[in-house]
Scaffold this active site. Structure first.
Site, PDB file in Angstrom:
ATOM      1  N   ILE A   1       0.822  -1.226   0.000  1.00 53.86           N
ATOM      2  CA  ILE A   1       0.000   0.000   0.000  1.00 53.86           C
ATOM      3  C   ILE A   1       0.855   1.276   0.000  1.00 53.86           C
ATOM      4  O   ILE A   1       0.315   2.372   0.080  1.00 53.86           O
ATOM      5  CB  ILE A   1      -0.996   0.027   1.178  1.00 53.86           C
ATOM      6  CG1 ILE A   1      -0.310  -0.242   2.525  1.00 53.86           C
ATOM      7  CG2 ILE A   1      -2.095  -1.015   0.946  1.00 53.86           C
ATOM      8  CD1 ILE A   1       0.415   0.937   3.098  1.00 53.86           C
TER       9      ILE A   1
ATOM     10  N   LYS B   1      15.062  -0.302   7.626  1.00 46.88           N
ATOM     11  CA  LYS B   1      14.164  -1.409   7.295  1.00 46.88           C
ATOM     12  C   LYS B   1      14.650  -2.601   8.114  1.00 46.88           C
ATOM     13  O   LYS B   1      15.507  -3.375   7.659  1.00 46.88           O
ATOM     14  CB  LYS B   1      14.222  -1.699   5.788  1.00 46.88           C
ATOM     15  CG  LYS B   1      13.261  -2.776   5.309  1.00 46.88           C
ATOM     16  CD  LYS B   1      11.842  -2.276   5.205  1.00 46.88           C
ATOM     17  CE  LYS B   1      10.943  -3.331   4.560  1.00 46.88           C
ATOM     18  NZ  LYS B   1       9.528  -2.911   4.537  1.00 46.88           N
TER      19      LYS B   1
ATOM     20  N   VAL C   1       7.027  -4.093   8.166  1.00 48.08           N
ATOM     21  CA  VAL C   1       6.753  -5.087   7.127  1.00 48.08           C
ATOM     22  C   VAL C   1       5.248  -5.269   6.995  1.00 48.08           C
ATOM     23  O   VAL C   1       4.515  -5.243   7.985  1.00 48.08           O
ATOM     24  CB  VAL C   1       7.412  -6.447   7.452  1.00 48.08           C
ATOM     25  CG1 VAL C   1       8.916  -6.303   7.541  1.00 48.08           C
ATOM     26  CG2 VAL C   1       6.866  -7.035   8.750  1.00 48.08           C
ATOM     27  N   GLY C   2       4.778  -5.425   5.766  1.00 46.89           N
ATOM     28  CA  GLY C   2       3.363  -5.711   5.532  1.00 46.89           C
ATOM     29  C   GLY C   2       2.443  -4.784   6.289  1.00 46.89           C
ATOM     30  O   GLY C   2       2.699  -3.589   6.431  1.00 46.89           O
TER      31      GLY C   2
ATOM     32  N   ASN D   1      -2.330   7.451   1.016  1.00 46.12           N
ATOM     33  CA  ASN D   1      -1.554   7.169  -0.187  1.00 46.12           C
ATOM     34  C   ASN D   1      -2.485   6.610  -1.253  1.00 46.12           C
ATOM     35  O   ASN D   1      -3.017   5.503  -1.110  1.00 46.12           O
ATOM     36  CB  ASN D   1      -0.432   6.171   0.109  1.00 46.12           C
ATOM     37  CG  ASN D   1       0.463   5.956  -1.093  1.00 46.12           C
ATOM     38  OD1 ASN D   1       0.790   6.900  -1.804  1.00 46.12           O
ATOM     39  ND2 ASN D   1       0.861   4.727  -1.334  1.00 46.12           N
TER      40      ASN D   1
END
EC number: 6.3.3.3
Length: 224
Positions: free
Chosen positions: A15, A39, A119-120, A177
């Site tokens: 997304i 990250k 993450v995700g 977004n």
């Protein structure tokens, strides 16, 4: 800046967390601050002469100033494009908080602001023992929620915000977004999101798939 570090999560995978995170880095830098990305865990990495590297982590590195060492920015780089728990098991890696805490401390020493990308979606686990909430608690970070604006996003955003709160963590802002250029009534949906999410909106990133992160930074509204 009011928040020297924060954790960027999303309503789902795919997304635009990286789009938002790199735009945030450039927006912070435009205010005259040094800013680096992180990250902690990345799957779907590719082999390079320097080791396993991830496209999203490389984007964060490119948007950072100063640019940190890749291994510090992305301590766990996993080859398979799977959930981290599965990708780590495939290569016999056991994810631990300690290396992530050490890497984060190094990044905090390098820059005024650290943008940590998860993450995700929020509830995606890091391992059989660790959720993202555990990492956020260990790093003592507030959370910024990226909402992928598409059909169903109001439900996803409210559920994610509720889950963050239920984990005892603070969500300090959200970013819209736009990921579906064909979505109907997009203005109404974003308005409804603003009415139902308790935290302030940090910006609205338009559908511009080939835009550079520096250009998208103009759509970010950082708190004072």
């Amino acid at each position: 800046m009011q928040f020297p570090a924060f954790y960027v999560t999303g309503t789902d995978t795919g997304i635009g967390k990286t789009v938002a995170s790199t735009a945030l880095l450039h927006a912070v830098r435009a205010r005259g601050h040094t800013a680096v990305g992180m990250k902690p865990v990345a799957s779907g990495c590719v082999a390079t002469p320097q080791g396993w590297h991830n496209e999203d982590a490389l984007a964060l590195q490119a948007a950072s100033q100063p640019q940190p060492d890749y291994a510090t920015l992305n301590p766990y780089a996993l080859p398979a494009a799977l959930a981290p728990e599965l990708a780590a098991a495939d290569v016999g890696v056991s994810l631990s908080l300690v290396p992530l805490q050490l890497a984060f401390a190094q990044l905090r020493a390098q820059a005024e602001v650290v943008v940590v990308e998860g993450v995700g979606g929020w509830a995606a686990p890091l391992s059989a023992q660790l959720d993202q909430a555990d990492l956020v608690r260990a790093l003592q970070l507030p959370v910024v929620l990226v909402v992928g604006v598409r059909l169903g996003c109001i439900n996803h955003a409210r559920l994610t915000a509720a889950a963050i709160a239920a984990d005892g963590l603070r969500c300090i802002g959200w970013i819209a977004n736009e990921i579906d250029p064909q979505m109907e009534r997009i203005e109404d949906n974003i308005r409804m999101l603003g009415q139902r999410l308790a935290m302030p909106c940090w910006g609205r990133i338009p559908w511009r798939p080939n835009a550079q992160a520096e250009a998208l930074a103009q759509h970010i509204r950082l708190p004072q």
